[in-house]
Motif scaffolding. Structure first.
Motif, PDB file in Angstrom:
ATOM      1  N   VAL A  52      37.671 -45.086 -40.118  1.00 24.73           N
ATOM      2  CA  VAL A  52      37.724 -43.944 -41.031  1.00 24.73           C
ATOM      3  C   VAL A  52      37.391 -44.371 -42.467  1.00 24.73           C
ATOM      4  N   ILE A  53      36.740 -43.481 -43.193  1.00 26.36           N
ATOM      5  CA  ILE A  53      36.385 -43.740 -44.589  1.00 26.36           C
ATOM      6  C   ILE A  53      37.606 -43.491 -45.469  1.00 26.36           C
ATOM      7  N   VAL A  54      37.916 -44.460 -46.316  1.00 25.72           N
ATOM      8  CA  VAL A  54      39.077 -44.350 -47.202  1.00 25.72           C
ATOM      9  C   VAL A  54      38.641 -43.815 -48.558  1.00 25.72           C
ATOM     10  N   GLN A  55      39.292 -42.755 -48.962  1.00 28.14           N
ATOM     11  CA  GLN A  55      39.054 -42.169 -50.291  1.00 28.14           C
ATOM     12  C   GLN A  55      40.373 -42.183 -51.063  1.00 28.14           C
ATOM     13  N   HIS A  56      40.376 -42.818 -52.227  1.00 28.68           N
ATOM     14  CA  HIS A  56      41.576 -42.834 -53.059  1.00 28.68           C
ATOM     15  C   HIS A  56      41.488 -41.751 -54.120  1.00 28.68           C
ATOM     16  N   SER A  57      42.615 -41.150 -54.413  1.00 27.37           N
ATOM     17  CA  SER A  57      42.684 -40.184 -55.506  1.00 27.37           C
ATOM     18  C   SER A  57      42.761 -40.924 -56.834  1.00 27.37           C
ATOM     19  N   THR A  58      42.090 -40.375 -57.847  1.00 25.97           N
ATOM     20  CA  THR A  58      42.309 -40.858 -59.219  1.00 25.97           C
ATOM     21  C   THR A  58      42.934 -39.749 -60.060  1.00 25.97           C
ATOM     22  N   GLY A  59      43.430 -38.712 -59.397  1.00 25.82           N
ATOM     23  CA  GLY A  59      44.111 -37.641 -60.121  1.00 25.82           C
ATOM     24  C   GLY A  59      45.499 -38.085 -60.551  1.00 25.82           C
ATOM     25  N   GLY A  60      46.050 -37.401 -61.541  1.00 30.81           N
ATOM     26  CA  GLY A  60      47.403 -37.742 -61.967  1.00 30.81           C
ATOM     27  C   GLY A  60      47.808 -36.975 -63.210  1.00 30.81           C
TER      28      GLY A  60
END
Lengths: 278, 68
Positions: free
Chosen positions: A85-93
């Motif tokens: 699976v492709i990992v996508q990290h959030s940069t929201g905050g």
């Protein structure tokens, strides 16, 4: 055009947004928070047909975490349990300094893709996630340095303007997530989605995120318009009115079933990498 | 060290909800709070309960009104 992609049977990328950074187990007992829970959920969603998992990190008590070490624990747990699976990290905050929001980009390996919020977003009664152009520029620069594909988060029509400002500087194809819901999000209505899709730059790939009860109809419309879909407990806790979803995987299973019923196959992780050029 | 909201407690159980780890609970709202709001309760990242939380402000206004 987008509808031609539907007619051509272009594969649909299903993204599972597993956890988020707003609500937690106080809202849904099965929302994954620990690295092990997130890893298990990611594996279940991949088995159900998701090719991307969108990840946030939490402390042991469910509260938000942004440090690279916690994201490392989360992404390690996902990679241990999932296949490809492709990992996508959030940069929201919301309310969080930019340098801390860049921490999720600093895992080893880096995420293949990461979210990039295109502008301000109101929260509660007195908070705004500012997402200034300077913040966007800083995060985008670090993504470029680390070879991370940005997913441009278009929370409303104005954010599409912001995306169009930078789209020429991005690797092809630009990948945008069109977001619909209450407050400062785009009006959650099919005509809003149609308008936004008509305004996308040529060659763009788009994903659709509808909050709450809008998840099902707007992701379904995205399938017909040649777009991709994002589902999961970050965005929607319910399977139908008054009935909590059992899990992230249950929401993925339904999205897959709809796409296939409508004649579009679901993209494997390898196919998703090819479509958005990771 | 930053202050934190006087209405913040950490509990494992309340209102029929039970958790393995203590979670942020707002005694003004009488409910467990969302993790994002817990950062406001704890005055993290430059957020502050006295300026950024409508629940705190309404609770304090109610207290003040009672004193009047």
């Amino acid at each position: 055009m987008a509808y031609d992609d539907y007619l051509d049977g272009k594969p649909v990328i299903v993204t599972a947004a597993l956890t988020g950074g707003v609500h937690g187990k106080e809202a849904h007992p099965n929302l994954p928070e620990t690295p092990a829970e997130i890893g298990d959920a990611a594996a279940a969603c991949e088995a159900a047909g998701a090719s991307i998992v969108h990840l946030h990190a939490r402390r042991d008590n469910g509260e938000r975490a942004f440090d690279a070490e916690r994201f490392q624990a989360v992404t390690d747990a996902v990679r241990e349990r999932a296949d490809d699976v492709i990992v996508q990290h959030s940069t929201g905050g919301t309310g969080v300094p930019t340098d801390l929001r860049a921490q999720p980009l600093r895992t080893d390996p880096a995420p293949e893709t990461a979210s990039l919020d295109m502008g301000p977003l109101n929260r509660y009664d007195r908070l705004t996630s500012e997402n200034t152009r300077a913040t966007v520029r800083t995060l985008r620069g670090e993504m470029r340095e680390r070879g991370i594909k940005p997913e441009l988060e278009v929370f409303n029509d104005g954010h599409l303007n912001e995306a169009l400002r930078i789209v020429d500087d991005l690797a092809e194809p630009p990948y945008l997530n069109l977001i619909f819901g209450p407050g400062t999000l785009s009006l959650p209505h099919p005509r809003s989605l149609l308008t936004l899709v008509e305004s996308l730059p040529a060659g763009a790939e788009f994903n659709v995120l509808g909050f709450g009860r809008h998840q099902l109809p707007l992701t379904t419309l995205s399938v017909l318009l040649g777009g991709h879909v994002r589902v999961g407990l970050e965005d929607n806790l319910y399977y139908r009115r008054g009935e909590l979803a059992e899990s992230n995987a249950q929401l993925v299973e339904r999205a897959v079933r709809i796409a296939e019923t409508l004649g579009r196959p679901v993209a494997s992780p390898a196919e998703a990498r090819e479509i958005i050029k990771i | 060290m930053a202050d934190r909201c006087p209405y913040l407690e950490y509990r494992r159980e309340s209102g029929g909800k039970r958790f393995e780890t203590e979670r942020a609970y707002c005694t003004a709202a009488e409910a467990f709070v969302q993790p994002m709001r817990a950062d406001v309760c704890n005055d993290r990242y430059g957020l502050g309960h006295a300026t950024d939380c409508e629940i705190f402000l309404e609770a304090e206004a109610g207290t003040d009104a009672g004193r009047d």
